[in-house]
Design a protein around this motif. Structure first.
Motif, PDB file in Angstrom:
ATOM      1  N   LYS A   1      11.490  14.960   2.697  1.00 24.28           N
ATOM      2  CA  LYS A   1      11.499  13.835   1.766  1.00 24.28           C
ATOM      3  C   LYS A   1      10.102  13.221   1.700  1.00 24.28           C
ATOM      4  CE  LYS A   1      13.764   9.453   0.932  1.00 24.28           C
ATOM      5  NZ  LYS A   1      14.664   8.441   1.465  1.00 24.28           N
ATOM      6  N   ARG A   2       9.610  12.992   0.482  1.00 27.31           N
ATOM      7  CA  ARG A   2       8.289  12.372   0.295  1.00 27.31           C
ATOM      8  C   ARG A   2       8.357  10.890   0.614  1.00 27.31           C
ATOM      9  NH1 ARG A   2       4.543  15.515  -3.245  1.00 27.31           N
ATOM     10  NH2 ARG A   2       3.193  13.710  -3.094  1.00 27.31           N
ATOM     11  N   LEU A   3       7.335  10.444   1.317  1.00 23.82           N
ATOM     12  CA  LEU A   3       7.239   9.020   1.608  1.00 23.82           C
ATOM     13  C   LEU A   3       6.759   8.273   0.373  1.00 23.82           C
ATOM     14  CD1 LEU A   3       5.456   9.074   5.094  1.00 23.82           C
ATOM     15  CD2 LEU A   3       7.877   8.670   4.633  1.00 23.82           C
ATOM     16  N   PRO A   4       7.226   7.053   0.176  1.00 21.20           N
ATOM     17  CA  PRO A   4       6.663   6.250  -0.918  1.00 21.20           C
ATOM     18  C   PRO A   4       5.203   5.947  -0.617  1.00 21.20           C
ATOM     19  CG  PRO A   4       8.136   4.915   0.442  1.00 21.20           C
ATOM     20  CD  PRO A   4       8.243   6.330   0.931  1.00 21.20           C
ATOM     21  N   THR A   5       4.395   5.800  -1.671  1.00 25.08           N
ATOM     22  CA  THR A   5       2.979   5.491  -1.523  1.00 25.08           C
ATOM     23  C   THR A   5       2.716   4.091  -2.065  1.00 25.08           C
ATOM     24  OG1 THR A   5       2.343   7.800  -1.722  1.00 25.08           O
ATOM     25  CG2 THR A   5       0.635   6.179  -2.154  1.00 25.08           C
ATOM     26  N   VAL A   6       1.975   3.312  -1.288  1.00 20.64           N
ATOM     27  CA  VAL A   6       1.641   1.938  -1.665  1.00 20.64           C
ATOM     28  C   VAL A   6       0.130   1.781  -1.605  1.00 20.64           C
ATOM     29  CG1 VAL A   6       1.823  -0.495  -0.977  1.00 20.64           C
ATOM     30  CG2 VAL A   6       3.818   1.003  -0.822  1.00 20.64           C
ATOM     31  N   ARG A   7      -0.439   1.185  -2.659  1.00 19.19           N
ATOM     32  CA  ARG A   7      -1.871   0.853  -2.671  1.00 19.19           C
ATOM     33  C   ARG A   7      -2.035  -0.484  -1.969  1.00 19.19           C
ATOM     34  NH1 ARG A   7      -5.986  -1.673  -5.914  1.00 19.19           N
ATOM     35  NH2 ARG A   7      -7.772  -0.285  -6.159  1.00 19.19           N
ATOM     36  N   GLN A   8      -2.972  -0.543  -1.038  1.00 20.76           N
ATOM     37  CA  GLN A   8      -3.194  -1.754  -0.261  1.00 20.76           C
ATOM     38  C   GLN A   8      -4.675  -2.125  -0.337  1.00 20.76           C
ATOM     39  OE1 GLN A   8      -2.717  -1.493   4.118  1.00 20.76           O
ATOM     40  NE2 GLN A   8      -0.969  -2.854   3.799  1.00 20.76           N
ATOM     41  N   VAL A   9      -4.972  -3.402  -0.584  1.00 20.32           N
ATOM     42  CA  VAL A   9      -6.357  -3.859  -0.696  1.00 20.32           C
ATOM     43  C   VAL A   9      -6.609  -4.937   0.354  1.00 20.32           C
ATOM     44  CG1 VAL A   9      -8.100  -4.882  -2.201  1.00 20.32           C
ATOM     45  CG2 VAL A   9      -6.377  -3.349  -3.162  1.00 20.32           C
ATOM     46  N   SER A  10      -7.672  -4.731   1.109  1.00 20.81           N
ATOM     47  CA  SER A  10      -8.103  -5.692   2.131  1.00 20.81           C
ATOM     48  C   SER A  10      -9.561  -6.048   1.897  1.00 20.81           C
ATOM     49  CB  SER A  10      -7.961  -5.093   3.532  1.00 20.81           C
ATOM     50  OG  SER A  10      -6.612  -4.934   3.879  1.00 20.81           O
ATOM     51  N   ALA A  11     -10.009  -7.071   2.608  1.00 19.09           N
ATOM     52  CA  ALA A  11     -11.419  -7.456   2.560  1.00 19.09           C
ATOM     53  C   ALA A  11     -11.796  -8.049   3.906  1.00 19.09           C
ATOM     54  CB  ALA A  11     -11.682  -8.457   1.441  1.00 19.09           C
ATOM     55  N   GLY A  12     -13.073  -7.897   4.232  1.00 18.72           N
ATOM     56  CA  GLY A  12     -13.565  -8.424   5.493  1.00 18.72           C
ATOM     57  C   GLY A  12     -15.069  -8.534   5.468  1.00 18.72           C
ATOM     58  N   GLY A  13     -15.627  -8.803   6.646  1.00 20.96           N
ATOM     59  CA  GLY A  13     -17.050  -9.035   6.628  1.00 20.96           C
ATOM     60  C   GLY A  13     -17.783  -8.698   7.897  1.00 20.96           C
TER      61      GLY A  13
END
Length: 151
Positions: free
Chosen positions: A4-16
């Motif tokens: 079974k294929r896993l669902p794919t989620v786009r995730q955006v983070s930011a840091g410094g």
């Protein structure tokens, strides 16, 4: 039977990469954080909240995770990678993650004032930071920050 294929989620983070100059303007130090079961040294970063600009997220996450206030100086790399983990509902998910990094200048605060997600935050020399960072992509980002500071 195929897996079974896993669902794919786009995730955006930011840091410094938050820096401060040493005495007399010589040498710079950067704030690193140590987190997780593997106790890896990393740059402070976190999820961009809905409607929040990555620049604001970077400033907020540096405050929360490293305990310091900083001002935005310049954009750095955007790192992209994939990983598998659990989503908010505990389902196995494949994440496609983008992390926007920025160079930030220290304005105040204390690294001991970090949040509960961080085991330790500390100031280290830029040379030491390059050796301590657990991930090659963050070492590359650190090198870019060092080049900007030297220029």
């Amino acid at each position: 039977m195929p897996a079974k294929r896993l669902p794919t989620v786009r995730q955006v983070s930011a840091g410094g990469v938050v820096y401060r100059r040493g005495d007399g303007g010589n040498g710079a130090e950067v704030a690193l954080i140590r987190v997780g079961a593997l106790q890896r040294w990393q740059l402070p970063k976190g999820i961009v909240e809905e409607g929040e600009a990555p620049e604001l997220t970077a400033v907020r996450e540096v405050r929360e995770e490293a305990g310091v206030n900083a001002r935005l100086v310049a954009p750095l790399d955007v790192i992209e990678y994939w990983y598998v983990g659990n989503d908010r509902d505990g389902r196995r998910t494949r994440f496609h993650k983008f992390v926007h990094f920025f160079l930030l200048e220290y304005e105040g605060g204390d690294v001991s004032d970090h949040d509960h997600e961080v085991d330790e935050a500390r100031w280290v020399s830029v040379a030491e930071a390059e050796r301590m960072l657990a991930f090659g992509s963050e070492r590359k980002t650190m090198a870019q920050a060092i080049a900007l500071l030297a220029g």
